[in-house]
Design a protein around this motif. Structure first.
Motif, short mmCIF file in Angstrom:
data_model
loop_
_atom_site.label_atom_id
_atom_site.label_comp_id
_atom_site.label_asym_id
_atom_site.label_seq_id
_atom_site.Cartn_x
_atom_site.Cartn_y
_atom_site.Cartn_z
N ASP A 13 0.82 -1.21 0.00
CA ASP A 13 0.00 0.00 0.00
C ASP A 13 0.85 1.27 0.00
N ARG A 14 2.00 1.23 0.69
CA ARG A 14 2.83 2.42 0.81
C ARG A 14 4.09 2.40 -0.06
N THR A 15 4.54 1.20 -0.41
CA THR A 15 5.79 1.08 -1.19
C THR A 15 5.69 0.00 -2.24
N ILE A 16 6.61 0.07 -3.21
CA ILE A 16 6.78 -1.00 -4.19
C ILE A 16 8.26 -1.33 -4.21
N GLY A 17 8.60 -2.55 -3.79
CA GLY A 17 9.98 -3.02 -3.88
C GLY A 17 10.22 -3.48 -5.31
N VAL A 18 11.39 -3.10 -5.86
CA VAL A 18 11.70 -3.42 -7.25
C VAL A 18 13.04 -4.15 -7.36
N ALA A 19 13.04 -5.25 -8.11
CA ALA A 19 14.26 -6.01 -8.40
C ALA A 19 14.25 -6.31 -9.90
N VAL A 20 15.43 -6.56 -10.44
CA VAL A 20 15.55 -6.88 -11.87
C VAL A 20 16.55 -8.03 -12.00
N SER A 21 16.27 -8.93 -12.95
CA SER A 21 17.18 -10.05 -13.19
C SER A 21 18.36 -9.60 -14.04
N ASP A 22 19.40 -10.44 -14.05
CA ASP A 22 20.49 -10.24 -15.00
C ASP A 22 19.97 -10.69 -16.37
N LEU A 23 20.73 -10.42 -17.43
CA LEU A 23 20.27 -10.74 -18.78
C LEU A 23 20.03 -12.23 -19.01
N MET A 24 20.75 -13.08 -18.29
CA MET A 24 20.59 -14.53 -18.46
C MET A 24 19.45 -15.10 -17.62
N GLY A 25 18.86 -14.27 -16.77
CA GLY A 25 17.76 -14.74 -15.95
C GLY A 25 18.18 -15.68 -14.84
N LEU A 26 19.38 -15.47 -14.31
CA LEU A 26 19.90 -16.35 -13.25
C LEU A 26 19.80 -15.72 -11.86
N THR A 27 20.05 -14.42 -11.78
CA THR A 27 20.08 -13.77 -10.48
C THR A 27 19.22 -12.51 -10.46
N ALA A 28 18.73 -12.20 -9.27
CA ALA A 28 17.91 -11.01 -9.06
C ALA A 28 18.70 -9.99 -8.24
N GLN A 29 18.66 -8.74 -8.67
CA GLN A 29 19.32 -7.66 -7.94
C GLN A 29 18.27 -6.64 -7.53
N GLY A 30 18.38 -6.16 -6.30
CA GLY A 30 17.47 -5.12 -5.82
C GLY A 30 17.79 -3.81 -6.50
N ILE A 31 16.76 -3.10 -6.94
CA ILE A 31 16.95 -1.82 -7.62
C ILE A 31 16.58 -0.65 -6.72
N THR A 32 15.35 -0.65 -6.22
CA THR A 32 14.89 0.48 -5.42
C THR A 32 13.61 0.12 -4.68
N THR A 33 13.22 1.01 -3.80
CA THR A 33 11.91 0.95 -3.17
C THR A 33 11.21 2.25 -3.55
N ILE A 34 10.09 2.12 -4.22
CA ILE A 34 9.31 3.29 -4.63
C ILE A 34 8.33 3.63 -3.52
N ARG A 35 8.35 4.88 -3.08
CA ARG A 35 7.36 5.36 -2.11
C ARG A 35 6.12 5.72 -2.90
N ARG A 36 5.02 5.06 -2.64
CA ARG A 36 3.82 5.26 -3.44
C ARG A 36 3.18 6.62 -3.16
N GLU A 37 2.89 7.33 -4.25
CA GLU A 37 2.23 8.62 -4.15
C GLU A 37 0.90 8.60 -4.89
N SER A 38 0.94 8.17 -6.15
CA SER A 38 -0.27 8.07 -6.96
C SER A 38 0.01 7.02 -8.03
N LYS A 39 -1.07 6.47 -8.61
CA LYS A 39 -0.89 5.47 -9.66
C LYS A 39 -0.05 6.04 -10.80
N LYS A 40 -0.30 7.29 -11.13
CA LYS A 40 0.41 7.95 -12.24
C LYS A 40 1.92 8.07 -11.95
N LYS A 41 2.26 8.50 -10.74
CA LYS A 41 3.68 8.65 -10.37
C LYS A 41 4.36 7.28 -10.23
N ASP A 42 3.64 6.32 -9.64
CA ASP A 42 4.18 4.96 -9.51
C ASP A 42 4.49 4.40 -10.90
#
Length: 140
Positions: A13-42
């Motif tokens: 409700d308040r945040t969105i945790g974001v991770a992205v895989s490497d190009l080979m799809g083997l590992t996940a790296q944390g990118i950021t935590t988005i503080r939710r403000e509005s659907k448009k900004k998210d």
């Protein structure tokens, strides 16, 4: 085989945790935590990461109840994901995230991370766990 990366999301409700895989799809790296403000900004923040990291599709954690049913929080996540799918044109798959935040919290406590600092990174770490579990499952 996908040519780009997979984005993992832990949508709250308040945040969105974001991770992205490497190009080979083997590992996940944390990118950021988005503080939710509005659907448009998210959406704008997620679109920027999608473009920058060349994301091909998205895996979102789905917070099911312990008995496996879909509750109000799952419905909120699915509604946001439908919006995100429509706005980005990317396919979104759901991953059962029961106890992911609990696992993330335990990892941070075991790593002796202070309570204040845990709050800052827990959603991003939960997104990493969701995506990593998904990637590990897809290998088999």
């Amino acid at each position: 085989m996908l040519k780009g990366r997979i984005m993992g999301l832990d949508i709250g409700d308040r945040t969105i945790g974001v991770a992205v895989s490497d190009l080979m799809g083997l590992t996940a790296q944390g990118i950021t935590t988005i503080r939710r403000e509005s659907k448009k900004k998210d959406l704008a923040q997620l679109k920027e990461i999608i473009k920058e990291k060349q994301v091909d599709y998205i895996v979102s954690g789905l917070p099911k109840n312990m008995n496996g049913t879909i509750g109000p929080q799952s419905e909120k996540v699915m509604k946001f994901c439908e919006f995100l799918e429509k706005e980005t044109g990317l396919r979104i798959e759901y991953w059962d995230e029961r106890l992911t935040t609990v696992s993330a919290e335990k990892m941070l406590i075991d790593g002796d991370v202070s309570r204040k600092n845990r709050k800052k990174v827990i959603d991003k770490l939960a997104a990493v766990l969701i995506l990593q579990n998904y990637l590990d499952f897809k290998k088999f």
